[in-house]
Design a protein around this motif. Sequence first.
Motif, PDB file in Angstrom:
ATOM      1  N   HIS A  39       0.816  -1.214   0.087  1.00  0.00           N
ATOM      2  CA  HIS A  39      -0.066  -0.034   0.199  1.00  0.00           C
ATOM      3  C   HIS A  39       0.819   0.962   0.187  1.00  0.00           C
ATOM      4  CE1 HIS A  39      -2.307   3.118   2.196  1.00  0.00           C
ATOM      5  NE2 HIS A  39      -3.092   2.787   1.272  1.00  0.00           N
ATOM      6  N   CYS A  40       0.672   2.077  -0.886  1.00  0.00           N
ATOM      7  CA  CYS A  40       1.340   3.444  -1.280  1.00  0.00           C
ATOM      8  C   CYS A  40       0.764   4.516  -0.094  1.00  0.00           C
ATOM      9  CB  CYS A  40       1.642   3.680  -2.272  1.00  0.00           C
ATOM     10  SG  CYS A  40       2.123   5.481  -2.553  1.00  0.00           S
ATOM     11  N   ASP A  41       1.844   4.976   0.895  1.00  0.00           N
ATOM     12  CA  ASP A  41       1.010   5.990   1.760  1.00  0.00           C
ATOM     13  C   ASP A  41       0.977   7.225   1.107  1.00  0.00           C
ATOM     14  OD1 ASP A  41       0.600   5.464   4.281  1.00  0.00           O
ATOM     15  OD2 ASP A  41       2.416   5.912   5.320  1.00  0.00           O
ATOM     16  N   ASN A  42       1.576   7.334  -0.026  1.00  0.00           N
ATOM     17  CA  ASN A  42       1.687   8.726  -0.451  1.00  0.00           C
ATOM     18  C   ASN A  42       0.425   8.951  -1.776  1.00  0.00           C
ATOM     19  OD1 ASN A  42       2.886  11.077  -1.226  1.00  0.00           O
ATOM     20  ND2 ASN A  42       3.221  10.546  -3.078  1.00  0.00           N
ATOM     21  N   CYS A  43       0.079   7.869  -2.270  1.00  0.00           N
ATOM     22  CA  CYS A  43      -1.204   8.232  -3.329  1.00  0.00           C
ATOM     23  C   CYS A  43      -2.230   7.190  -3.252  1.00  0.00           C
ATOM     24  CB  CYS A  43      -0.516   8.001  -4.942  1.00  0.00           C
ATOM     25  SG  CYS A  43      -0.196   6.301  -5.228  1.00  0.00           S
ATOM     26  N   GLN A  44      -2.135   6.213  -1.925  1.00  0.00           N
ATOM     27  CA  GLN A  44      -2.890   5.063  -1.701  1.00  0.00           C
ATOM     28  C   GLN A  44      -3.105   3.953  -2.677  1.00  0.00           C
ATOM     29  OE1 GLN A  44      -3.814   5.897   1.369  1.00  0.00           O
ATOM     30  NE2 GLN A  44      -2.845   7.927   1.259  1.00  0.00           N
ATOM     31  N   ARG A  49       8.948   0.574  -4.459  1.00  0.00           N
ATOM     32  CA  ARG A  49       8.983   1.965  -4.878  1.00  0.00           C
ATOM     33  C   ARG A  49       7.479   1.968  -5.480  1.00  0.00           C
ATOM     34  NH1 ARG A  49      11.734   6.623  -6.588  1.00  0.00           N
ATOM     35  NH2 ARG A  49      13.768   5.692  -5.661  1.00  0.00           N
ATOM     36  N   CYS A  50       6.748   2.877  -5.337  1.00  0.00           N
ATOM     37  CA  CYS A  50       5.242   2.949  -5.874  1.00  0.00           C
ATOM     38  C   CYS A  50       5.531   2.941  -7.694  1.00  0.00           C
ATOM     39  CB  CYS A  50       4.550   3.984  -5.436  1.00  0.00           C
ATOM     40  SG  CYS A  50       2.858   4.392  -6.119  1.00  0.00           S
ATOM     41  N   SER A  51       4.882   2.498  -8.117  1.00  0.00           N
ATOM     42  CA  SER A  51       4.851   2.279  -9.665  1.00  0.00           C
ATOM     43  C   SER A  51       3.938   3.361 -10.022  1.00  0.00           C
ATOM     44  CB  SER A  51       4.316   1.032 -10.265  1.00  0.00           C
ATOM     45  OG  SER A  51       3.058   0.796  -9.935  1.00  0.00           O
ATOM     46  N   ARG A  52       3.239   4.025  -9.372  1.00  0.00           N
ATOM     47  CA  ARG A  52       2.599   5.077  -9.957  1.00  0.00           C
ATOM     48  C   ARG A  52       2.866   6.467  -9.475  1.00  0.00           C
ATOM     49  NH1 ARG A  52      -3.148   5.904  -7.141  1.00  0.00           N
ATOM     50  NH2 ARG A  52      -4.034   4.721  -8.480  1.00  0.00           N
ATOM     51  N   CYS A  53       3.480   6.764  -8.391  1.00  0.00           N
ATOM     52  CA  CYS A  53       3.947   7.989  -7.864  1.00  0.00           C
ATOM     53  C   CYS A  53       5.402   7.987  -7.324  1.00  0.00           C
ATOM     54  CB  CYS A  53       3.286   8.666  -6.799  1.00  0.00           C
ATOM     55  SG  CYS A  53       3.487   7.861  -5.129  1.00  0.00           S
ATOM     56  N   GLY A  54       5.958   7.030  -7.473  1.00  0.00           N
ATOM     57  CA  GLY A  54       7.603   6.619  -7.274  1.00  0.00           C
ATOM     58  C   GLY A  54       7.765   6.968  -5.681  1.00  0.00           C
TER      59      GLY A  54
HETATM   60 ZN   LIG Z   1       2.228   6.027  -4.810  1.00  0.00          ZN
END
Ligand SMILES: [Zn+2]
Length: 78
Positions: free
Chosen positions: A21-26, A50-55
């Motif tokens: 779960h990405c804490d930055n972009c959910q 590393r988040c594939s959407r927001c890095g």
């Molecule tokens: Zn993200």
Amino acid sequence: MEERPVTLADLKELNAPVRAHCDNCQKTAYVSTEGMPEHTIIIHIARRLRCSRCGSTKIVTRPCYQHMVPQHPGEQNR
Ligand SMILES: [Zn+2]
């Protein structure tokens, strides 16, 4: 009783995947744990992701127990 962190070996037994779960972009995604050693601690996997959407590297990983599906009213699949 000592509380032991959950490892990949535990999940293998339960046939449960790991979810990140990405804490930055959910964003949430299932993590491929192929090739990782069985003693890998689930919550530690997040450190190398590393988040594939927001890095973002602010990732949380946790076991996803299929037979314990959490029910969050208001949380819908979009
Ligand atoms: Zn993200």
